[in-house]
Design a protein around this motif. Structure first.
Motif: not given
Length: 473
Positions: A100-103, A127-132, A161-173, A179-183
Motif C-alpha cells: 500500500n506504499g506506506d513504507g 494484512v497491513w503492516g504499520g507501527a502497530n 513492469d519496470g516503473d519503479g513500483t512493486g506489483n503483486l504477482v500470484v500463481v496457481g494451477g 496487479y497494477a501499482d497501488g492497492k
C-alpha cells in the motif's frame, strides 16, 4: 525429545488480541520484510496443515527472535478477511512487501484451497503492516476466473513492469496474474498479454529477482508438468520483466527428468552468489542424482542460462555422502550468512540418517565468492551437532524448510530451519518445530541457537500440524 522453548505470556496475549508486538511508534524502514518499521527484518512462518492454516510472525531485534515478540495470524484474527476452514491451507505461500506504499512491509498469505462460492478455489490475503502491525485489517483477493483453481499457491511482490513500483504477482494451477501499482482490487487482476505457460504445467510457486539487465524484476515460475505417461517432472521458467508485453519474454529453464528442475515449492531461491550485481537461481531436486542435488544458474545481462552447475553430496567439498532417499535439495535458501557481500546457499537433506537414526535430517551451508559457489569451508548441522537444541530422532526431517535473512541487524544472514516431523509432546506426531542459527563472519554458529514450536505460541497440540512447514521468501 522436547526442544528448548521460551516464555509465551506476551506472545499468547498478542495472538489472542490479534495485535503485533509493540514497536514504540517506529518510522518505516522500507525493508521488504520489516512489518513494524523498527529497522529489523522479521521472520514469517507458515503452518498450513492444521486448523485452516496459520502464519506466525516473529519480530526481529538486536538479540534475534523470540516467541515473546510475536503474533499469530489466522483468518479468524480480528480484521483479517475470511473464516478459517479445515482445508483452506492459509499459509501455503507467504511473502511480503510494501503493497500500500506506506513504507511498512505488508504480509501476503496464500490459501490455495480456500472455497469461495461461485469461484475457483484459492485466495490471497494482504494484512497491513504499520507501527502497530496487523491491527489495521487487510484485504482478500480471490481467483479471477474459473480456470484459476489453486490461486495463491505462490505469490511475489516486486516491480514487474519496470516503473519503479512493486506489483503483486500470484500463481496457481496453470495461471499467472499480476496487479497494477497501488492497492490491489478484486477486479484489478491482469493476465499476461502473451500466454506463456504450456498445457499440463501446474505451478507451485514464484520467485522474483534481478536475473538480467531488464528494467524492474524478472520472475521464475516453478512447478511440475505431466508427461505422456502421466508422471510429473520438474518445470522451471524465466519471465522477463520490464516495459512491453508481459509474457513475451519467457524462457523454459527446465522441463522434464534430469533437467535441473525442482521437486517442490521449498526448493527454489535466489540471490547474488558471485557479487556481480545479478541474482543467481538455485533449484533443489531431491529426485535427481544419488540422494538428491541442487543446481546453480548464474544471472547475467542476457538472463539465466537453461543449464547450470549441479551439486550432490558426492561433489568435492560438499559435506556428506550421497545415499538413496537422503532428500538432499528438498529445501534451499540463499543469503549472505558471512556478511562478505556474496550470498551463500543452505541446502536441506531432511531424510538424511544420523547416528543410525533414520530420516533425522541435515543441512549444509556452502559459501559464495567472486568466482561463484565454493565448497571450501562448507558447514553441516543436524540435531546431534553440539549446540543445536534437541536430539537426533528418527523421522524429525530437520531441514525440510529453510530461510536465510538477517534478523538481528548485524549484516549477516541467520538461518531459520524447519523440521516438520519433530515430535514435541509425548505421543505427538509430526508436531513440527523451527530453529535459528546465527550468521558470523566465518559462517553459521550454534552459539545462541534458538528453537521453538507451536506450543510456544499458544497453539494447541494437533497431530500432523507440521509447524514451520513454510518460511516466507
Amino acid at each position: 525429545m522436547r526442544i528448548r522453548t521460551f516464555a509465551v505470556v506476551v506472545a499468547a496475549a498478542l495472538a489472542c488480541a490479534g495485535l503485533g508486538a509493540p514497536s514504540a511508534g517506529a518510522a518505516p524502514s522500507g525493508l521488504w520484510d520489516d512489518f513494524n518499521g523498527d529497522g529489523y527484518r522479521d521472520l514469517a512462518i507458515g503452518t498450513p496443515k492444521a486448523s485452516g492454516g496459520t502464519v506466525t510472525v516473529l519480530f526481529g531485534s538486536s538479540s534475534g527472535v523470540s516467541p515473546a515478540r510475536s503474533v499469530n495470524i489466522t483468518q479468524d484474527t480480528p480484521g483479517v478477511p475470511g473464516t478459517s476452514e479445515p482445508d483452506d491451507q492459509f499459509g501455503k505461500s507467504v511473502t511480503s512487501g510494501d503493497v500500500n506504499g506506506d513504507g511498512y512491509a505488508d504480509l501476503i498469505v496464500g490459501a490455495p484451497y480456500e472455497r469461495i462460492t461461485g469461484k475457483a478455489n484459492g485466495s490471497v490475503t494482504i494484512v497491513w503492516g504499520g507501527a502497530n502491525p496487523f491491527t489495521s485489517g487487510g484485504t482478500m483477493l480471490t481467483a479471477p476466473n474459473a480456470e484459476s483453481g489453486g490461486f495463491g499457491t505462490g505469490a511475489a511482490f516486486a516491480d514487474l513492469d519496470g516503473d519503479g513500483t512493486g506489483n503483486l504477482v500470484v500463481v496457481g494451477g496453470n495461471t499467472f496474474w499480476w496487479y497494477a501499482d497501488g492497492k490491489p482490487t478484486q477486479d484489478g487482476a491482469l493476465a499476461p498479454e502473451v500466454g506463456f505457460l504450456p498445457e499440463g504445467v501446474r505451478l507451485d510457486g514464484i520467485v522474483a529477482g534481478h536475473f538480467s539487465a531488464t528494467d524492474g524484476s524478472d520472475f521464475v515460475v516453478h512447478g511440475g508438468r505431466a508427461d505422456s505417461t502421466g508422471a510429473t517432472h520438474g518445470y522451471v521458467g524465466l519471465l522477463r520483466g520490464g516495459p512491453g508485453d508481459i509474457g513475451s519474454g519467457y524462457t523454459v529453464l527446465a522441463d522434464g527428468t534430469g533437467a535441473g528442475g525442482t521437486a517442490w515449492d521449498q526448493a527454489v531461491a535466489a540471490g547474488d552468489i558471485n557479487g556481480d550485481g545479478y541474482d543467481d537461481l538455485v533449484t533443489g531436486n531431491s529426485e535427481i542424482g544419488k540422494g538428491g542435488s541442487f543446481t546453480v544458474r548464474y544471472g547475467k545481462a542476457a538472463g539465466l542460462p537453461a543449464t547450470g552447475t549441479r551439486y550432490t553430496q558426492d561433489s568435492a567439498g560438499v559435506p556428506g555422502i550421497g545415499e538413496d532417499y537422503d532428500g538432499f535439495g528438498a529445501a534451499v535458501a540463499v543469503g549472505d550468512a558471512t556478511g562478505d557481500g556474496y550470498a551463500d546457499i543452505a541446502v536441506g537433506a531432511p531424510y538424511e540418517d544420523v547416528d543410525s537414526h533414520r530420516n533425522v535430517g541435515n543441512i549444509d551451508l556452502l559459501k559464495g565468492s567472486s568466482a561463484g559457489l565454493t565448497t571450501s569451508g562448507a558447514q553441516s548441522f543436524h540435531q546431534a551437532t553440539p549446540g543445536v537444541p534437541g536430539a537426533a530422532e528418527g523421522g524429525d526431517h530437520f531441514g525440510s524448510s529453510l530461510r536465510l535473512g538477517d534478523i538481528n541487524g548485524n549484516g549477516r544472514a541467520d538461518l531459520a530451519i524447519g523440521a516438520f516431523g519433530e515430535d514435541v509432546v509425548p505421543g505427538g506426531y509430526d508436531d513440527g518445530a523451527a530453529w535459528v542459527l546465527r550468521g558470523t563472519t566465518s559462517g553459521l554458529t550454534t552459539s545462541y541457537a534458538t528453537a521453538f514450536n507451536a506450543t510456544d505460541f499458544g497453539y494447541p497440540v494437533v497431530e500432523g500440524r507440521k509447524f514451520a512447514d513454510v518460511f516466507a521468501h
